[in-house]
Design an enzyme around this catalytic site. Sequence first.
Site, mmCIF file in Angstrom:
data_model
loop_
_atom_site.group_PDB
_atom_site.id
_atom_site.type_symbol
_atom_site.label_atom_id
_atom_site.label_comp_id
_atom_site.label_asym_id
_atom_site.label_seq_id
_atom_site.Cartn_x
_atom_site.Cartn_y
_atom_site.Cartn_z
ATOM 1 N N HIS A 48 0.811 -1.222 0.000
ATOM 2 C CA HIS A 48 0.000 0.000 0.000
ATOM 3 C C HIS A 48 0.845 1.272 0.000
ATOM 4 O O HIS A 48 0.285 2.368 -0.024
ATOM 5 C CB HIS A 48 -0.933 0.022 1.212
ATOM 6 C CG HIS A 48 -1.941 -1.088 1.212
ATOM 7 N ND1 HIS A 48 -2.890 -1.231 0.229
ATOM 8 C CD2 HIS A 48 -2.131 -2.122 2.063
ATOM 9 C CE1 HIS A 48 -3.639 -2.298 0.488
ATOM 10 N NE2 HIS A 48 -3.191 -2.870 1.586
ATOM 11 N N ARG A 73 7.341 -5.566 2.662
ATOM 12 C CA ARG A 73 6.053 -6.228 2.431
ATOM 13 C C ARG A 73 5.783 -6.185 0.933
ATOM 14 O O ARG A 73 5.833 -5.126 0.300
ATOM 15 C CB ARG A 73 4.910 -5.552 3.180
ATOM 16 C CG ARG A 73 3.561 -6.201 2.774
ATOM 17 C CD ARG A 73 2.432 -5.936 3.743
ATOM 18 N NE ARG A 73 1.830 -4.623 3.605
ATOM 19 C CZ ARG A 73 0.648 -4.302 4.150
ATOM 20 N NH1 ARG A 73 -0.036 -5.191 4.844
ATOM 21 N NH2 ARG A 73 0.179 -3.081 4.018
ATOM 22 N N GLU A 152 -4.934 -12.407 7.795
ATOM 23 C CA GLU A 152 -5.790 -11.209 7.851
ATOM 24 C C GLU A 152 -7.138 -11.431 7.187
ATOM 25 O O GLU A 152 -7.795 -10.465 6.784
ATOM 26 C CB GLU A 152 -5.062 -9.993 7.261
ATOM 27 C CG GLU A 152 -4.470 -10.192 5.890
ATOM 28 C CD GLU A 152 -3.768 -8.940 5.346
ATOM 29 O OE1 GLU A 152 -3.908 -7.857 5.918
ATOM 30 O OE2 GLU A 152 -3.088 -9.074 4.315
ATOM 31 N N ASP A 178 -7.670 -5.449 7.686
ATOM 32 C CA ASP A 178 -8.354 -6.441 6.844
ATOM 33 C C ASP A 178 -9.122 -7.452 7.677
ATOM 34 O O ASP A 178 -10.203 -7.885 7.273
ATOM 35 C CB ASP A 178 -7.355 -7.126 5.901
ATOM 36 C CG ASP A 178 -7.087 -6.243 4.692
ATOM 37 O OD1 ASP A 178 -8.060 -5.793 4.070
ATOM 38 O OD2 ASP A 178 -5.910 -5.976 4.401
HETATM 39 C C1 3PY Z 1 -3.995 -4.771 7.881
HETATM 40 O O1 3PY Z 1 -4.207 -4.368 9.031
HETATM 41 O O2 3PY Z 1 -4.854 -5.282 7.147
HETATM 42 C C2 3PY Z 1 -2.656 -4.647 7.345
HETATM 43 O O3 3PY Z 1 -2.399 -5.159 6.281
HETATM 44 C C3 3PY Z 1 -1.649 -3.839 8.103
HETATM 45 O O4 3PY Z 1 -1.156 -2.857 7.249
HETATM 46 MG MG MG Z 2 -4.022 -5.859 5.208
#
Ligand code: 3PY
Ligand code: MG
Length: 258
Positions: A48, A73, A152, A178
């Site tokens: 992101h 990442r 996530e 997420d």
């Molecule tokens: C999330 O919290 O979904 C993440 O990917 C952290 O950046």
């Molecule tokens: Mg995320």
Amino acid sequence: MISSAYHVAAKISSGSPVHVAWLGIAEPVLADIFAREGYDAIVFDGQHGLFDDNAMARGFATVSSIGVPVIGRIPVGNFALAARFLDLGATGVIAPMINSVEDARQFVSFTKFPPLGERSWGPARALALTGLAPQEYLKQANDFSLAIAMIETREAIAAVDDILAVPGIDGVFVGPSDLSITLSNGAAYDPMGAEVDSAFKHVLSRAKAAGKFCGAFAVSAARANELAKQGFQLITVSSDFVIIREAARTALATARGK
Ligand code: 3PY
Ligand code: MG
């Protein structure tokens, strides 16, 4: 002795929390500022954040050459970039949305040399940074190149034991944003909510049972402190966007006497 830019795996094995700065702004000077403030590692967010390949490589070079570890990442499913991050000197890769054993195996195949995976040879920067001869790098790299799977989604929570059991996955990392969206079927963005908190605790206990580490994205510095006390390792301390916005807002409010 290997450069301090590769000390994350050892710090995690010692049981200590690893507090990382999480950067999305593609500016090497910003990375340098965070790196000199004592964070245990700097994470560059290629999912992101604003980085292109060139900005990423320059950021890595700035941070690792002052002896501070770098973790990258990748964008979802871009496992080829994971291998490039390691070539460029990262000591770990965080892969978002690892939802199945198959995702985890693919991730490992790009980040670990045989017999664990199929990582292709080309550690151009990493050889210089580690100071290791090629044969020695080949022997040691799987140990200090961390493959960190993000948990996530609801699917990932259901498969967490199997994901943790994949050889070569060193640890998992929970993403509260997420998770809140998937656990509420798209109804809520609530990274500090009770459902996310219980998912965090569940993943932490499953990771401990598997003998692997559990990291987490902390949405604030106070949350990072709490998570460390619970036993999470590799904890983000918010993010550059949030820290800078908050500091800018607070400075202006103070200047205006508010
Ligand atoms: C999330 O919290 O979904 C993440 O990917 C952290 O950046
Ligand atoms: Mg995320």
